[in-house]
Design a protein around this motif. Structure first.
Motif, PDB file in Angstrom:
ATOM      1  N   UNK A 119     -12.983   6.658  11.226  1.00 38.38           N
ATOM      2  CA  UNK A 119     -13.107   7.885  10.439  1.00 38.38           C
ATOM      3  C   UNK A 119     -12.597   7.671   9.023  1.00 38.38           C
ATOM      4  N   UNK A 120     -13.272   8.310   8.060  1.00 35.72           N
ATOM      5  CA  UNK A 120     -12.892   8.176   6.646  1.00 35.72           C
ATOM      6  C   UNK A 120     -12.989   9.535   5.969  1.00 35.72           C
ATOM      7  N   UNK A 121     -11.996  10.409   6.184  1.00 32.79           N
ATOM      8  CA  UNK A 121     -12.045  11.737   5.541  1.00 32.79           C
ATOM      9  C   UNK A 121     -12.006  11.594   4.033  1.00 32.79           C
ATOM     10  N   UNK A 122     -12.643  12.522   3.324  1.00 37.20           N
ATOM     11  CA  UNK A 122     -12.653  12.433   1.860  1.00 37.20           C
ATOM     12  C   UNK A 122     -11.291  12.798   1.290  1.00 37.20           C
ATOM     13  N   UNK A 123     -10.451  13.468   2.057  1.00 35.30           N
ATOM     14  CA  UNK A 123      -9.157  13.899   1.539  1.00 35.30           C
ATOM     15  C   UNK A 123      -8.145  13.929   2.665  1.00 35.30           C
ATOM     16  N   UNK A 124      -7.027  13.245   2.486  1.00 37.24           N
ATOM     17  CA  UNK A 124      -5.925  13.311   3.451  1.00 37.24           C
ATOM     18  C   UNK A 124      -4.760  14.038   2.799  1.00 37.24           C
ATOM     19  N   UNK A 125      -4.266  15.052   3.452  1.00 38.27           N
ATOM     20  CA  UNK A 125      -3.146  15.824   2.903  1.00 38.27           C
ATOM     21  C   UNK A 125      -1.865  15.427   3.615  1.00 38.27           C
TER      22      UNK A 125
ATOM     23  N   UNK B 250       0.836  -1.203   0.000  1.00 38.33           N
ATOM     24  CA  UNK B 250       0.000   0.000   0.000  1.00 38.33           C
ATOM     25  C   UNK B 250       0.869   1.252   0.000  1.00 38.33           C
ATOM     26  N   UNK B 251       0.312   2.332  -0.531  1.00 36.45           N
ATOM     27  CA  UNK B 251       0.998   3.615  -0.513  1.00 36.45           C
ATOM     28  C   UNK B 251       0.861   4.221   0.884  1.00 36.45           C
ATOM     29  N   UNK B 252       1.717   5.189   1.227  1.00 36.80           N
ATOM     30  CA  UNK B 252       1.599   5.803   2.552  1.00 36.80           C
ATOM     31  C   UNK B 252       0.210   6.387   2.829  1.00 36.80           C
ATOM     32  N   UNK B 253      -0.386   7.032   1.844  1.00 36.57           N
ATOM     33  CA  UNK B 253      -1.696   7.640   2.114  1.00 36.57           C
ATOM     34  C   UNK B 253      -2.754   6.562   2.331  1.00 36.57           C
TER      35      UNK B 253
ATOM     36  N   UNK C  18      -9.324  21.361  -2.654  1.00 36.90           N
ATOM     37  CA  UNK C  18      -8.058  20.675  -2.415  1.00 36.90           C
ATOM     38  C   UNK C  18      -7.331  20.550  -3.750  1.00 36.90           C
ATOM     39  N   UNK C  19      -6.476  21.505  -4.026  1.00 39.09           N
ATOM     40  CA  UNK C  19      -5.730  21.473  -5.275  1.00 39.09           C
ATOM     41  C   UNK C  19      -4.471  20.659  -5.049  1.00 39.09           C
ATOM     42  N   UNK C  20      -4.439  19.460  -5.601  1.00 39.93           N
ATOM     43  CA  UNK C  20      -3.287  18.596  -5.360  1.00 39.93           C
ATOM     44  C   UNK C  20      -2.193  18.816  -6.398  1.00 39.93           C
ATOM     45  N   UNK C  21      -2.392  19.745  -7.325  1.00 39.44           N
ATOM     46  CA  UNK C  21      -1.366  20.014  -8.317  1.00 39.44           C
ATOM     47  C   UNK C  21      -1.187  18.829  -9.238  1.00 39.44           C
ATOM     48  N   UNK C  22       0.039  18.614  -9.710  1.00 38.55           N
ATOM     49  CA  UNK C  22       0.245  17.561 -10.709  1.00 38.55           C
ATOM     50  C   UNK C  22       0.325  16.153 -10.119  1.00 38.55           C
ATOM     51  N   UNK C  23       0.184  15.995  -8.804  1.00 35.63           N
ATOM     52  CA  UNK C  23       0.285  14.652  -8.235  1.00 35.63           C
ATOM     53  C   UNK C  23      -1.005  13.887  -8.443  1.00 35.63           C
ATOM     54  N   UNK C  24      -0.886  12.621  -8.736  1.00 37.81           N
ATOM     55  CA  UNK C  24      -2.053  11.779  -8.909  1.00 37.81           C
ATOM     56  C   UNK C  24      -2.550  11.244  -7.585  1.00 37.81           C
ATOM     57  N   UNK C  25      -3.677  10.518  -7.603  1.00 43.84           N
ATOM     58  CA  UNK C  25      -4.260  10.010  -6.363  1.00 43.84           C
ATOM     59  C   UNK C  25      -3.370   9.012  -5.641  1.00 43.84           C
ATOM     60  N   UNK C  26      -2.419   8.371  -6.339  1.00 43.30           N
ATOM     61  CA  UNK C  26      -1.565   7.387  -5.675  1.00 43.30           C
ATOM     62  C   UNK C  26      -0.619   8.057  -4.689  1.00 43.30           C
ATOM     63  N   UNK C  27      -0.441   9.367  -4.795  1.00 47.26           N
ATOM     64  CA  UNK C  27       0.443  10.064  -3.870  1.00 47.26           C
ATOM     65  C   UNK C  27      -0.316  10.965  -2.906  1.00 47.26           C
ATOM     66  N   UNK C  28      -1.559  11.298  -3.193  1.00 46.35           N
ATOM     67  CA  UNK C  28      -2.142  12.413  -2.462  1.00 46.35           C
ATOM     68  C   UNK C  28      -3.410  12.122  -1.696  1.00 46.35           C
ATOM     69  N   UNK C  29      -4.163  11.134  -2.018  1.00 43.60           N
ATOM     70  CA  UNK C  29      -5.463  11.067  -1.392  1.00 43.60           C
ATOM     71  C   UNK C  29      -5.972   9.652  -1.370  1.00 43.60           C
ATOM     72  N   UNK C  30      -7.170   9.507  -0.887  1.00 38.65           N
ATOM     73  CA  UNK C  30      -7.783   8.195  -0.813  1.00 38.65           C
ATOM     74  C   UNK C  30      -8.519   7.942  -2.111  1.00 38.65           C
ATOM     75  N   UNK C  31      -8.336   6.726  -2.634  1.00 37.94           N
ATOM     76  CA  UNK C  31      -9.035   6.385  -3.871  1.00 37.94           C
ATOM     77  C   UNK C  31     -10.510   6.190  -3.595  1.00 37.94           C
TER      78      UNK C  31
END
Lengths: 236, 236
Positions: free
Chosen positions: A69-75, A53-56, A223-236
């Motif tokens: 808890x299941x936040x819609x976005x983890x930064x 699994x990825x860190x996020x 939540x502007x994650x910029x050029x990073x995809x979901x595998x680095x930034x958030x919950x799928x």
């Protein structure tokens, strides 16, 4: 090459909750550790990163297992890696999120009903934290510093509020984040000038005079994650 | 517990360099890999985190070994940990810094004179990058995105400039960062209104009409690391 360095994740979940005296304060969930090191001390929810699994994803998994808890976005907050932060060598990648109190209540209740909720989780007000394991006191301090910085140039306080809210609700969230009182008239001028808020046609009525409800201008992504995809930034 | 996950560091060093045509462009150093995976492809300077050093120290060490560069401050960019970002499982903690071209020149020259400079390091303009190993193209893209975001609300462009500079120098740095031309009169109004710049009594003379030199208002610290100590944030 063999490395005797392990990777863990931890998660800082902040909510705005109302105390018995009616004030709004920031609070977060902590887990009482049951084993060494730091047995019987409180720590952030978290655990080891596993190979698949990825860190996020690890952050989301361990948070869900402990708190429900299941936040819609983890930064991603920061990767902490000081040599002496743990008795063994551990790098912790820390994520954070803001949650509305009603979402916390609903998700916590569902977790309890599932029968899988551990007993050793408790919420603490940030001005009344217990003694903390590892460098978790510093991590929480850093998360609060980041939140206070961010509130100045983004719509971060929105994470604590429902989709429609009064200016008094928003000011109360800012006051809890910044830890100080704000002048209501100045605050109104500033948020109205920012262009971030849109007035609705609705009002909140009750014991006070009716207060107009506002919503955030969603033309700008929250939540502007910029050029990073979901595998680095958030919950799928 | 044994984890088959290793921790690496990488470093993105950006400078503003003048091309032969006289334009200012962003550039960064890359290292040609000599072994698998991704042998003969370019990668960011970096290497494995060792047990006795913090990630930021590992970033400074590997950067110095390959390029001879020693920025006064390395900022953590992001921890990249997607499962498939490398053939083996690697979490990379990435740091970044801005360096002035004259510092790059002096430090690179000293490194060459030491006889320890590797042959496989080269600087590339960011609009002319080679094929990159791992997810390093995405990491560079993310660093540039962060830089473009940051330039709007901080004095980040200062990292490219000497202590005194003209408004044309500053605008040129902004234009290179943002990748677009800026109207000189609007730019002057905005930076003067920001309160970040202080005019000096000195002027640059030369082939053009004399241009006033400015310096940054150093009442505000350039790199505010918040509550984190040097063991997590910078080079000792």
């Amino acid at each position: 090459m063999t490395q005797s360095i392990r990777v863990a994740v931890s998660t800082v979940i902040l909510t705005l909750r109302r105390t018995e005296s009616g004030d709004a304060v920031l609070a977060l969930p902590l887990v009482l550790r049951t084993r060494e090191p730091f047995a019987d001390q409180w720590a952030l929810p978290g655990g080891w990163l596993t190979t698949a699994e990825s860190p996020v994803d690890a952050s989301a998994r361990t948070l869900s297992e402990t708190t429900g808890l299941a936040p819609s976005y983890l930064e991603q907050l920061y990767a902490f890696g000081a040599v002496d932060r743990s008795p063994t060598r551990v790098v912790s990648i820390v994520y954070w999120a803001l949650l509305r109190q009603d979402d916390v209540d609903a998700q916590s209740e569902a977790h309890r009903a599932s029968g899988r909720a551990p007993e050793n989780v408790r919420w603490f007000d940030i001005d009344d934290l217990p003694s903390l394991a590892f460098d978790h006191a510093k991590i929480i301090e850093y998360a609060l510093w980041r939140l206070r910085n961010k509130v100045g140039y983004s719509r971060v306080a929105h994470g604590f509020l429902p989709s429609e809210f009064t200016l008094a609700d928003l000011r109360e969230a800012y006051e809890a984040i910044l830890g100080k009182s704000l002048d209501p008239a100045n605050f109104r001028r500033q948020v109205e000038a920012s262009g971030n808020l849109l007035p609705t046609d609705r009002f909140r009525t009750g014991s006070h005079r009716p207060a107009r409800l506002y919503r955030y201008n969603t033309d700008v992504a929250l939540a502007d994650r910029g050029p990073l995809g979901p595998e680095e930034t958030s919950i799928r």
